[in-house]
Scaffold this motif. Sequence first.
Motif, PDB file in Angstrom:
ATOM      1  N   CYS A  41       1.426 -55.065  -5.670  1.00 27.02           N
ATOM      2  CA  CYS A  41       0.005 -54.723  -5.646  1.00 27.02           C
ATOM      3  C   CYS A  41      -0.213 -53.373  -6.322  1.00 27.02           C
ATOM      4  O   CYS A  41       0.727 -52.645  -6.634  1.00 27.02           O
ATOM      5  CB  CYS A  41      -0.504 -54.661  -4.208  1.00 27.02           C
ATOM      6  N   PHE A  42      -1.478 -53.045  -6.528  1.00 32.71           N
ATOM      7  CA  PHE A  42      -1.852 -51.694  -6.933  1.00 32.71           C
ATOM      8  C   PHE A  42      -1.976 -50.832  -5.681  1.00 32.71           C
ATOM      9  O   PHE A  42      -2.265 -51.349  -4.589  1.00 32.71           O
ATOM     10  CB  PHE A  42      -3.212 -51.701  -7.644  1.00 32.71           C
ATOM     11  N   PRO A  43      -1.798 -49.515  -5.808  1.00 33.15           N
ATOM     12  CA  PRO A  43      -2.118 -48.653  -4.667  1.00 33.15           C
ATOM     13  C   PRO A  43      -3.597 -48.808  -4.321  1.00 33.15           C
ATOM     14  O   PRO A  43      -4.437 -48.965  -5.202  1.00 33.15           O
ATOM     15  CB  PRO A  43      -1.834 -47.232  -5.206  1.00 33.15           C
ATOM     16  N   GLY A  44      -3.916 -48.768  -3.047  1.00 32.64           N
ATOM     17  CA  GLY A  44      -5.314 -48.892  -2.647  1.00 32.64           C
ATOM     18  C   GLY A  44      -5.444 -49.443  -1.253  1.00 32.64           C
ATOM     19  O   GLY A  44      -4.456 -49.675  -0.561  1.00 32.64           O
ATOM     20  N   GLY A  45      -6.694 -49.652  -0.838  1.00 32.83           N
ATOM     21  CA  GLY A  45      -6.916 -50.172   0.494  1.00 32.83           C
ATOM     22  C   GLY A  45      -8.378 -50.157   0.874  1.00 32.83           C
ATOM     23  O   GLY A  45      -9.259 -50.010   0.025  1.00 32.83           O
ATOM     24  N   MET A  46      -8.629 -50.277   2.177  1.00 33.25           N
ATOM     25  CA  MET A  46      -9.983 -50.350   2.694  1.00 33.25           C
ATOM     26  C   MET A  46     -10.650 -48.984   2.656  1.00 33.25           C
ATOM     27  O   MET A  46     -10.002 -47.947   2.804  1.00 33.25           O
ATOM     28  CB  MET A  46      -9.976 -50.868   4.130  1.00 33.25           C
ATOM     29  N   ARG A  47     -11.951 -49.006   2.460  1.00 33.84           N
ATOM     30  CA  ARG A  47     -12.703 -47.758   2.446  1.00 33.84           C
ATOM     31  C   ARG A  47     -12.838 -47.207   3.853  1.00 33.84           C
ATOM     32  O   ARG A  47     -13.146 -47.944   4.800  1.00 33.84           O
ATOM     33  CB  ARG A  47     -14.089 -47.981   1.835  1.00 33.84           C
ATOM     34  N   ASP A  48     -12.587 -45.907   4.022  1.00 35.04           N
ATOM     35  CA  ASP A  48     -12.709 -45.228   5.310  1.00 35.04           C
ATOM     36  C   ASP A  48     -14.026 -44.456   5.370  1.00 35.04           C
ATOM     37  O   ASP A  48     -14.572 -44.077   4.326  1.00 35.04           O
ATOM     38  CB  ASP A  48     -11.551 -44.245   5.494  1.00 35.04           C
ATOM     39  N   PRO A  49     -14.519 -44.187   6.576  1.00 32.37           N
ATOM     40  CA  PRO A  49     -15.750 -43.407   6.707  1.00 32.37           C
ATOM     41  C   PRO A  49     -15.670 -42.024   6.058  1.00 32.37           C
ATOM     42  O   PRO A  49     -16.691 -41.469   5.641  1.00 32.37           O
ATOM     43  CB  PRO A  49     -15.921 -43.283   8.223  1.00 32.37           C
ATOM     44  N   VAL A  50     -14.439 -41.463   5.958  1.00 39.22           N
ATOM     45  CA  VAL A  50     -14.288 -40.122   5.367  1.00 39.22           C
ATOM     46  C   VAL A  50     -14.428 -40.148   3.848  1.00 39.22           C
ATOM     47  O   VAL A  50     -14.622 -39.097   3.226  1.00 39.22           O
ATOM     48  CB  VAL A  50     -12.920 -39.513   5.739  1.00 39.22           C
ATOM     49  N   ASP A  51     -14.343 -41.327   3.232  1.00 37.95           N
ATOM     50  CA  ASP A  51     -14.406 -41.428   1.773  1.00 37.95           C
ATOM     51  C   ASP A  51     -15.856 -41.340   1.300  1.00 37.95           C
ATOM     52  O   ASP A  51     -16.711 -42.114   1.728  1.00 37.95           O
ATOM     53  CB  ASP A  51     -13.801 -42.752   1.293  1.00 37.95           C
ATOM     54  N   GLU A  52     -16.105 -40.412   0.399  1.00 31.72           N
ATOM     55  CA  GLU A  52     -17.460 -40.248  -0.127  1.00 31.72           C
ATOM     56  C   GLU A  52     -17.779 -41.259  -1.215  1.00 31.72           C
ATOM     57  O   GLU A  52     -18.945 -41.504  -1.514  1.00 31.72           O
ATOM     58  CB  GLU A  52     -17.646 -38.827  -0.667  1.00 31.72           C
ATOM     59  N   SER A  53     -16.748 -41.843  -1.818  1.00 35.86           N
ATOM     60  CA  SER A  53     -16.962 -42.790  -2.913  1.00 35.86           C
ATOM     61  C   SER A  53     -15.763 -43.714  -3.027  1.00 35.86           C
ATOM     62  O   SER A  53     -14.716 -43.496  -2.398  1.00 35.86           O
ATOM     63  CB  SER A  53     -17.160 -42.038  -4.235  1.00 35.86           C
ATOM     64  N   THR A  54     -15.918 -44.750  -3.849  1.00 32.99           N
ATOM     65  CA  THR A  54     -14.800 -45.656  -4.137  1.00 32.99           C
ATOM     66  C   THR A  54     -13.659 -44.890  -4.774  1.00 32.99           C
ATOM     67  O   THR A  54     -12.481 -45.140  -4.489  1.00 32.99           O
ATOM     68  CB  THR A  54     -15.280 -46.777  -5.072  1.00 32.99           C
ATOM     69  N   ARG A  55     -14.005 -43.979  -5.659  1.00 33.38           N
ATOM     70  CA  ARG A  55     -12.995 -43.127  -6.297  1.00 33.38           C
ATOM     71  C   ARG A  55     -12.158 -42.403  -5.244  1.00 33.38           C
ATOM     72  O   ARG A  55     -10.925 -42.355  -5.326  1.00 33.38           O
ATOM     73  CB  ARG A  55     -13.702 -42.127  -7.217  1.00 33.38           C
ATOM     74  N   ASP A  56     -12.810 -41.834  -4.235  1.00 34.61           N
ATOM     75  CA  ASP A  56     -12.103 -41.108  -3.185  1.00 34.61           C
ATOM     76  C   ASP A  56     -11.184 -42.043  -2.396  1.00 34.61           C
ATOM     77  O   ASP A  56     -10.080 -41.652  -2.003  1.00 34.61           O
ATOM     78  CB  ASP A  56     -13.095 -40.446  -2.233  1.00 34.61           C
ATOM     79  N   THR A  57     -11.643 -43.264  -2.158  1.00 32.98           N
ATOM     80  CA  THR A  57     -10.814 -44.236  -1.433  1.00 32.98           C
ATOM     81  C   THR A  57      -9.500 -44.469  -2.151  1.00 32.98           C
ATOM     82  O   THR A  57      -8.421 -44.427  -1.541  1.00 32.98           O
ATOM     83  CB  THR A  57     -11.561 -45.581  -1.285  1.00 32.98           C
ATOM     84  N   THR A  58      -9.567 -44.714  -3.452  1.00 34.18           N
ATOM     85  CA  THR A  58      -8.351 -45.044  -4.190  1.00 34.18           C
ATOM     86  C   THR A  58      -7.405 -43.852  -4.305  1.00 34.18           C
ATOM     87  O   THR A  58      -6.187 -44.011  -4.168  1.00 34.18           O
ATOM     88  CB  THR A  58      -8.692 -45.552  -5.601  1.00 34.18           C
ATOM     89  N   LEU A  59      -7.954 -42.677  -4.532  1.00 35.48           N
ATOM     90  CA  LEU A  59      -7.096 -41.489  -4.667  1.00 35.48           C
ATOM     91  C   LEU A  59      -6.424 -41.157  -3.338  1.00 35.48           C
ATOM     92  O   LEU A  59      -5.244 -40.792  -3.309  1.00 35.48           O
ATOM     93  CB  LEU A  59      -7.911 -40.299  -5.174  1.00 35.48           C
ATOM     94  N   ARG A  60      -7.173 -41.293  -2.241  1.00 34.04           N
ATOM     95  CA  ARG A  60      -6.589 -41.042  -0.918  1.00 34.04           C
ATOM     96  C   ARG A  60      -5.501 -42.060  -0.606  1.00 34.04           C
ATOM     97  O   ARG A  60      -4.392 -41.686  -0.169  1.00 34.04           O
ATOM     98  CB  ARG A  60      -7.687 -41.104   0.160  1.00 34.04           C
ATOM     99  N   GLU A  61      -5.798 -43.352  -0.821  1.00 37.01           N
ATOM    100  CA  GLU A  61      -4.829 -44.399  -0.522  1.00 37.01           C
ATOM    101  C   GLU A  61      -3.571 -44.257  -1.383  1.00 37.01           C
ATOM    102  O   GLU A  61      -2.446 -44.446  -0.898  1.00 37.01           O
ATOM    103  CB  GLU A  61      -5.461 -45.776  -0.744  1.00 37.01           C
ATOM    104  N   CYS A  62      -3.758 -43.934  -2.659  1.00 33.99           N
ATOM    105  CA  CYS A  62      -2.601 -43.775  -3.548  1.00 33.99           C
ATOM    106  C   CYS A  62      -1.715 -42.624  -3.091  1.00 33.99           C
ATOM    107  O   CYS A  62      -0.487 -42.732  -3.086  1.00 33.99           O
ATOM    108  CB  CYS A  62      -3.077 -43.556  -4.988  1.00 33.99           C
ATOM    109  N   GLU A  63      -2.339 -41.523  -2.677  1.00 38.12           N
ATOM    110  CA  GLU A  63      -1.564 -40.383  -2.199  1.00 38.12           C
ATOM    111  C   GLU A  63      -0.808 -40.752  -0.923  1.00 38.12           C
ATOM    112  O   GLU A  63       0.375 -40.402  -0.759  1.00 38.12           O
ATOM    113  CB  GLU A  63      -2.489 -39.194  -1.936  1.00 38.12           C
ATOM    114  N   GLU A  64      -1.464 -41.475  -0.009  1.00 37.37           N
ATOM    115  CA  GLU A  64      -0.816 -41.873   1.238  1.00 37.37           C
ATOM    116  C   GLU A  64       0.340 -42.839   0.996  1.00 37.37           C
ATOM    117  O   GLU A  64       1.356 -42.789   1.689  1.00 37.37           O
ATOM    118  CB  GLU A  64      -1.842 -42.527   2.168  1.00 37.37           C
ATOM    119  N   GLU A  65       0.189 -43.716   0.013  1.00 39.46           N
ATOM    120  CA  GLU A  65       1.205 -44.742  -0.231  1.00 39.46           C
ATOM    121  C   GLU A  65       2.360 -44.251  -1.096  1.00 39.46           C
ATOM    122  O   GLU A  65       3.512 -44.619  -0.860  1.00 39.46           O
ATOM    123  CB  GLU A  65       0.562 -45.952  -0.904  1.00 39.46           C
TER     124      GLU A  65
END
Length: 209
Positions: A41-65
Motif C-alpha cells: 500500500c501507500f503510506p496513509g490512513g483515516m483522517r483524524d480530528p487533529v488533521d486540518e486538511s487531507t494533506r495533513d492526514t497523509t503527512l502525519r500518517e506517513c511519518e507515523e508509519e
Amino acid sequence: KYDSEERSAAVLVVLCEVEGVCHVLLNKRSEALRRHPGQVCFPGGMRDPVDESTRDTTLRECEEETGLDRNIPTVTSVLPSLKVYQKTLHLTPVICTVPPETFTSYQFTPNPAEVADMFHVPLSVFLSDQQPPLKSHTVHQHSSSFDLHHFIVEFEGKEFDVQGITAHLCVFIAAIGFGRGPEFEYKLPTEYCVVSEEIRDSVNKLMRS
C-alpha cells in the motif's frame, strides 16, 4: 465488514528521483494488522480530528508509519477522491516529492506494528510491457465478483505483489505523470471502486493516443 456510512481516508504518493529515474515509495503492511495484512500500500490512513486538511492526514500518517519527517515532502497535487470498498470510503491520493539526496540517504524507521517492509520501484514499471504486465484474477465476494489486478515487482532481491487499488493508482499516476498510456491492455476499474470523471477521462485519452 465496513460501516455503511461513508468515511474519509488519504494516501501519500511519495515520488523521488533515484539515479535519474522517477521512483515511487510503497509499504508492505504488517501481517498482524486486522485489515489487509501483508498487502502492499501507500503510506496513509483515516483522517483524524487533529488533521486540518487531507494533506495533513497523509503527512502525519506517513511519518507515523515510515519515520519520514512530515516537513521533508513537498506536496505537489491532490487528486480527486475515489470511492472504494463498497463505495463507503472516500480515498484521496496526495502526490509529493522528496529531494533525491534526502531520499537516498534518509534513515527510514518503519513502525513494525504497521509496516513489515518498505521499498521503491520505478514508476514506469506500471506502464511498461517489459515488466510483468498487469494481471488479474476473479474474486468472489458475497453475491458479486470482481477482477483483482496486480503486479509482481522486485526490490533488493525480494518480490512484492502490488495489487488492487494500489496497483490501479500506480497506473493512473504513471499515465498522467508520463503523459502516455500503458503498453499493455488495460481497463479502468469499475467493479470495486469509482474513479472520478476527471481521472477516467485523462487516462482514457492517454490510452487512445
